[in-house]
Design an enzyme around this catalytic site. Structure first.
Site, PDB file in Angstrom:
ATOM      1  N   CYS A 120       6.370  10.504   1.585  1.00 26.77           N
ATOM      2  CA  CYS A 120       6.230  10.007   2.959  1.00 26.77           C
ATOM      3  C   CYS A 120       6.953   8.677   3.113  1.00 26.77           C
ATOM      4  O   CYS A 120       7.712   8.474   4.073  1.00 26.77           O
ATOM      5  CB  CYS A 120       4.748   9.860   3.292  1.00 26.77           C
ATOM      6  SG  CYS A 120       4.423   9.393   5.019  1.00 26.77           S
ATOM      7  N   CYS A 121       6.742   7.765   2.169  1.00 28.09           N
ATOM      8  CA  CYS A 121       7.436   6.470   2.214  1.00 28.09           C
ATOM      9  C   CYS A 121       8.936   6.645   2.095  1.00 28.09           C
ATOM     10  O   CYS A 121       9.718   5.909   2.712  1.00 28.09           O
ATOM     11  CB  CYS A 121       6.936   5.569   1.079  1.00 28.09           C
ATOM     12  SG  CYS A 121       5.270   4.910   1.293  1.00 28.09           S
ATOM     13  N   CYS A 201       1.520   0.991   7.041  1.00 29.36           N
ATOM     14  CA  CYS A 201       1.215   2.088   7.961  1.00 29.36           C
ATOM     15  C   CYS A 201      -0.296   2.294   8.043  1.00 29.36           C
ATOM     16  O   CYS A 201      -1.011   2.095   7.057  1.00 29.36           O
ATOM     17  CB  CYS A 201       1.891   3.374   7.483  1.00 29.36           C
ATOM     18  SG  CYS A 201       3.701   3.312   7.499  1.00 29.36           S
ATOM     19  N   CYS A 204      -2.423   4.398   5.365  1.00 30.37           N
ATOM     20  CA  CYS A 204      -2.471   3.929   3.976  1.00 30.37           C
ATOM     21  C   CYS A 204      -2.798   2.448   3.847  1.00 30.37           C
ATOM     22  O   CYS A 204      -2.498   1.823   2.825  1.00 30.37           O
ATOM     23  CB  CYS A 204      -1.137   4.230   3.284  1.00 30.37           C
ATOM     24  SG  CYS A 204      -0.720   5.982   3.261  1.00 30.37           S
ATOM     25  N   CYS A 227       6.147   0.656  -1.719  1.00 28.48           N
ATOM     26  CA  CYS A 227       6.559   1.796  -0.889  1.00 28.48           C
ATOM     27  C   CYS A 227       7.818   2.469  -1.416  1.00 28.48           C
ATOM     28  O   CYS A 227       8.078   3.630  -1.110  1.00 28.48           O
ATOM     29  CB  CYS A 227       6.779   1.354   0.554  1.00 28.48           C
ATOM     30  SG  CYS A 227       8.165   0.205   0.778  1.00 28.48           S
TER      31      CYS A 227
END
Length: 244
Positions: A120-121, A201, A204, A227
């Site tokens: 995702c990062c 975000c 998280c 990240c």
């Protein structure tokens, strides 16, 4: 190739020796003057970002500032980014977002963070930054040693993604940061008052208890501490459809 690697290492070593005990403002000035319009400041507009952004604005209010809008930031962060940039007179802030194709292929339901935070990062931060840094010879970060983790060994100057990477606040303590904020009456990120000393975000990021490491609320419950934008990687750009 070996000669180029040695030459790059010598350049980093020379700059670190020169700037090891320099003030953040001196480090910033060297970075900006060395690269002119070919350097970018990467900022999350997070809990301590106002300090470095204020310093940069005093030297060059037109400096390129890269803001990674992941699509999953707190609304308070987006508001703070607009308000702080306007207050400091920063004219070069760029909002960099993940590509639609990357999201459509790898995160169509915006829930990749539940199963693979690294991936995702990578889609939402690493790839957008790699694209944004094209055309720049150097970049500036707001990392500090006191933030812990891998950052305790942070140098003032590094090489990152083939470019010189400056960390003007590397030597500063939390007390230094707080004193600068008070001296210049800089506005705090709205979430700091609610126990968020480090802000990423929303899925998280969690508030932390007093006395805990300030980054302990990031990816809480996992071993993840970064990240990925400050982690060495084999390739700057991963094509859509490739492995992430």
């Amino acid at each position: 190739m070996a000669y180029e690697v040695c030459e790059a290492a010598d350049e980093v070593g020379e700059l670190n020796a020169r700037l090891r005990d320099a003030t953040p403002q001196e480090i910033l000035r060297v970075a900006i003057e060395r690269h002119g319009g070919k350097i970018a400041l990467v900022s999350s507009f997070g809990s301590e970002s106002a300090v470095l952004l204020h310093m940069a604005a005093q030297i060059d209010p037109d400096i390129a500032v890269i803001f990674l809008d992941t699509g999953m930031l707190f609304g308070q962060t987006l508001d703070y980014r607009k308000q702080l940039a306007q207050r400091l007179g920063l004219t070069g802030v760029r909002d960099e977002r993940p590509q639609f194709q990357d999201l459509a292929v790898h995160d169509p339901n915006a829930d990749l963070w539940k199963s693979d935070t690294d991936a995702c990062c990578h889609i939402r931060k690493v790839l957008p930054l790699d694209r944004a840094l094209k055309g720049f010879d150097g970049w500036i970060t707001g990392r500090k040693r006191f933030q812990g983790g891998d950052r305790i060994r942070l140098q003032v100057v590094e090489r990152g993604e083939g470019k010189l990477k400056f960390n003007p606040l590397a030597n500063w303590t939390k007390a230094d940061i707080d004193a600068y904020v008070a001296e210049h009456d800089l506005p705090a990120h709205p979430l700091v008052a609610f126990g968020y000393p480090s802000i990423g975000c929303w899925p998280c990021t969690r508030p932390v208890e007093e006395g805990q490491d300030e980054r302990s609320g990031r990816w809480a419950g996992s071993e993840k501490t970064e990240c990925g934008i400050h982690t060495p990687r084999a390739s700057s750009i991963v094509e859509v459809g490739g492995d992430i």
